[in-house]
Design an enzyme around this catalytic site. Structure first.
Site, short mmCIF file in Angstrom:
data_model
loop_
_atom_site.label_atom_id
_atom_site.label_comp_id
_atom_site.label_asym_id
_atom_site.label_seq_id
_atom_site.Cartn_x
_atom_site.Cartn_y
_atom_site.Cartn_z
N HIS A 1 -7.96 -8.19 5.76
CA HIS A 1 -7.82 -7.18 6.81
C HIS A 1 -8.06 -7.82 8.18
O HIS A 1 -9.14 -8.31 8.48
CB HIS A 1 -8.77 -5.99 6.66
CG HIS A 1 -8.27 -4.78 7.42
ND1 HIS A 1 -7.27 -3.96 6.95
CD2 HIS A 1 -8.60 -4.29 8.64
CE1 HIS A 1 -7.02 -3.00 7.83
NE2 HIS A 1 -7.81 -3.19 8.86
N GLU B 1 -2.00 -1.32 -3.59
CA GLU B 1 -3.14 -0.63 -2.97
C GLU B 1 -2.90 0.88 -3.02
O GLU B 1 -1.82 1.35 -2.65
CB GLU B 1 -3.32 -1.08 -1.52
CG GLU B 1 -3.68 -2.55 -1.40
CD GLU B 1 -3.88 -3.00 0.03
OE1 GLU B 1 -4.59 -3.99 0.24
OE2 GLU B 1 -3.31 -2.36 0.95
N HIS C 1 0.85 -1.19 0.00
CA HIS C 1 0.00 0.00 0.00
C HIS C 1 0.89 1.24 0.00
O HIS C 1 1.57 1.52 0.99
CB HIS C 1 -0.91 -0.02 1.24
CG HIS C 1 -1.87 1.11 1.31
ND1 HIS C 1 -2.79 1.24 2.36
CD2 HIS C 1 -2.10 2.18 0.51
CE1 HIS C 1 -3.51 2.33 2.17
NE2 HIS C 1 -3.10 2.92 1.05
#
Length: 241
Positions: A192, A71, A44
């Protein structure tokens, strides 16, 4: 067939940035994860660059033997960067500066035109675009309308549930979301907050294509080493179906 494992290596970079050193190198970590059996590498690039840096992405892209899942927030800067790098996969995620980690799914309904335009822009250069959303049917429908071929369902509420009753309710919501999205032709990933203690019920959902897991694997690697931490998670995923 078991779900694939995508390993998020953000927190290798978190450890590096904590001291402002050049080590540990997330690129080296990504290669270890691949050798240990990861089917993809997720990272990310946040707007505040709190862990992964632009140079990490640039160095990693040509070295990966599996797939890069990058991400990004839905911003002009990040879309331009993705067009430059052209990772195999881009996952659009929500982002707030003050959050410790991504706290919820992307509100596709509330910013539909923006997300649709970003999805189309990156699809045009060959990126497989996914949207990180909650297991909400309206958000899933909006993702379909955007033209995204893939979604990643946010499992944070399931992972953070404080009671068995809450966790089961969240699990059922995820199952319903997965089944609905798959019935509409979407590729469905999830992630997550997943760890060895809570992975099995999620990994058992037959329509889930890939699970993206990072923090718990990096945490376990402190005790058992990175390759073994990846292998432990992969074994748990494979045992679930």
């Amino acid at each position: 067939m078991a779900a694939l494992l995508g390993v998020n290596i953000d927190h290798v970079a978190t450890l590096r940035q904590a001291r402002g050193t050049r080590y540990p190198d997330p690129v080296s970590a990504a290669l270890v994860c691949e050798q240990a059996g990861a089917e993809g590498i997720t990272l990310h690039l946040r707007e505040d660059r709190r862990h992964i840096q632009d140079d990490d992405v640039r160095r990693m892209r040509p070295l990966l033997k599996t797939r890069m899942n990058l991400e990004l927030a839905v911003t002009d800067e990040m879309i331009a960067f993705a067009k430059e790098i052209q990772p195999q996969h881009v996952c659009f995620v929500p982002e707030r500066r003050q959050e410790v980690t991504t706290e919820g799914g992307l509100d596709v309904v509330g910013q539909f035109e923006k997300v649709k335009a970003a999805t189309q822009t990156l699809a045009a250069v060959g990126c497989d675009v996914s949207l990180f959303i909650d297991a909400d049917l309206a958000q899933i429908d909006a993702a379909i309308a955007c033209g995204a071929p893939t979604i990643e369902l946010h499992t944070g509420a399931y992972a953070d549930a404080e009671t068995e009753e809450q966790q089961q309710a969240e699990l059922q919501r995820i199952i319903e979301g997965v089944e609905y999205a798959a019935s509409k032709g979407l590729v469905v990933n999830a992630g997550h907050g997943l760890n060895l203690d809570n992975i099995t019920p999620i990994a058992a959902i037959p329509q889930i294509h890939e699970l993206n897991i990072g923090h718990s694997i990096i945490a376990d690697s402190v005790f058992v080493g990175l390759a073994q931490a990846v292998q432990h998670m992969k074994a748990a995923i494979q045992a679930a179906r």
